[in-house]
Design an enzyme around this catalytic site. Structure first.
Site, PDB file in Angstrom:
ATOM      1  N   PRO A   1      43.779 -30.961 100.569  1.00 49.64           N
ATOM      2  CA  PRO A   1      43.524 -30.689 101.981  1.00 49.64           C
ATOM      3  C   PRO A   1      44.806 -30.770 102.799  1.00 49.64           C
ATOM      4  O   PRO A   1      45.631 -31.655 102.595  1.00 49.64           O
ATOM      5  CB  PRO A   1      42.562 -31.794 102.403  1.00 49.64           C
ATOM      6  CG  PRO A   1      41.961 -32.284 101.145  1.00 49.64           C
ATOM      7  CD  PRO A   1      43.001 -32.105 100.091  1.00 49.64           C
TER       8      PRO A   1
ATOM      9  N   LYS B   1      38.327 -36.651  99.083  1.00 49.11           N
ATOM     10  CA  LYS B   1      39.556 -36.341  98.354  1.00 49.11           C
ATOM     11  C   LYS B   1      40.476 -37.555  98.382  1.00 49.11           C
ATOM     12  O   LYS B   1      40.477 -38.329  99.342  1.00 49.11           O
ATOM     13  CB  LYS B   1      40.288 -35.152  98.995  1.00 49.11           C
ATOM     14  CG  LYS B   1      39.502 -33.850  98.984  1.00 49.11           C
ATOM     15  CD  LYS B   1      39.516 -33.209  97.630  1.00 49.11           C
ATOM     16  CE  LYS B   1      38.892 -31.819  97.682  1.00 49.11           C
ATOM     17  NZ  LYS B   1      39.014 -31.105  96.436  1.00 49.11           N
TER      18      LYS B   1
ATOM     19  N   ASN C   1      40.222 -23.947 112.725  1.00 43.96           N
ATOM     20  CA  ASN C   1      39.904 -22.921 111.727  1.00 43.96           C
ATOM     21  C   ASN C   1      39.908 -23.587 110.360  1.00 43.96           C
ATOM     22  O   ASN C   1      40.899 -24.228 109.989  1.00 43.96           O
ATOM     23  CB  ASN C   1      40.937 -21.789 111.778  1.00 43.96           C
ATOM     24  CG  ASN C   1      40.903 -21.087 113.116  1.00 43.96           C
ATOM     25  OD1 ASN C   1      39.938 -20.419 113.429  1.00 43.96           O
ATOM     26  ND2 ASN C   1      41.942 -21.281 113.917  1.00 43.96           N
TER      27      ASN C   1
ATOM     28  N   ILE D   1      40.348 -27.104  99.072  1.00 44.41           N
ATOM     29  CA  ILE D   1      39.804 -26.445  97.880  1.00 44.41           C
ATOM     30  C   ILE D   1      38.397 -26.970  97.629  1.00 44.41           C
ATOM     31  O   ILE D   1      38.190 -28.166  97.436  1.00 44.41           O
ATOM     32  CB  ILE D   1      40.675 -26.709  96.633  1.00 44.41           C
ATOM     33  CG1 ILE D   1      42.040 -26.060  96.785  1.00 44.41           C
ATOM     34  CG2 ILE D   1      39.993 -26.200  95.367  1.00 44.41           C
ATOM     35  CD1 ILE D   1      43.004 -26.391  95.658  1.00 44.41           C
TER      36      ILE D   1
END
Length: 115
Positions: free
Chosen positions: A2, A33, A98, A65
């Site tokens: 991330p 994560k 975003n 991911i």
């Protein structure tokens, strides 16, 4: 993998000293994560406006991911928005976030892709 990238018109001295470590802990918890894979980048002193106003604002990108997607994004949106507003003092209606799900084969780390 991330990564949270925040471009803002806040001055560098307006970014709290512990913001990056607090953002790392927040994302590690929210995305599940390891903190060691999370990248935080704050780009202060940007020449930018939101709605033709120079009040504090930001353009934010979160790349990850495999964890993000429509359902996760919907659940995470208020939490991440609250975090940004609380920690940076930028009102929620003065930034966009975003969120992108990056394919494993499109992310390189330590000389190879994740896929």
């Amino acid at each position: 993998m991330p990564s949270l990238i925040i471009a803002t018109n806040l001055k560098k001295d307006q970014i709290p000293e512990k913001f990056c470590s607090e953002a790392t802990a927040f994302l590690a918890d929210e995305l599940g994560k390891p903190p060691g894979y999370i990248l935080i980048q704050v780009c202060p002193d940007q020449v930018m406006t939101f709605g033709d106003s120079g009040e504090p604002c930001a353009n934010i990108t979160l790349n990850c991911i495999g964890v993000v997607g429509p359902d996760k994004n919907r659940k995470m949106a208020p939490k991440l928005s609250d975090f940004i507003e609380k920690k940076l003092g930028i009102k929620k209606d003065r930034f966009y976030i975003n969120i992108f799900d990056i394919e494993r084969s499109s992310c390189v780390w330590n000389g190879s892709t994740f896929g």
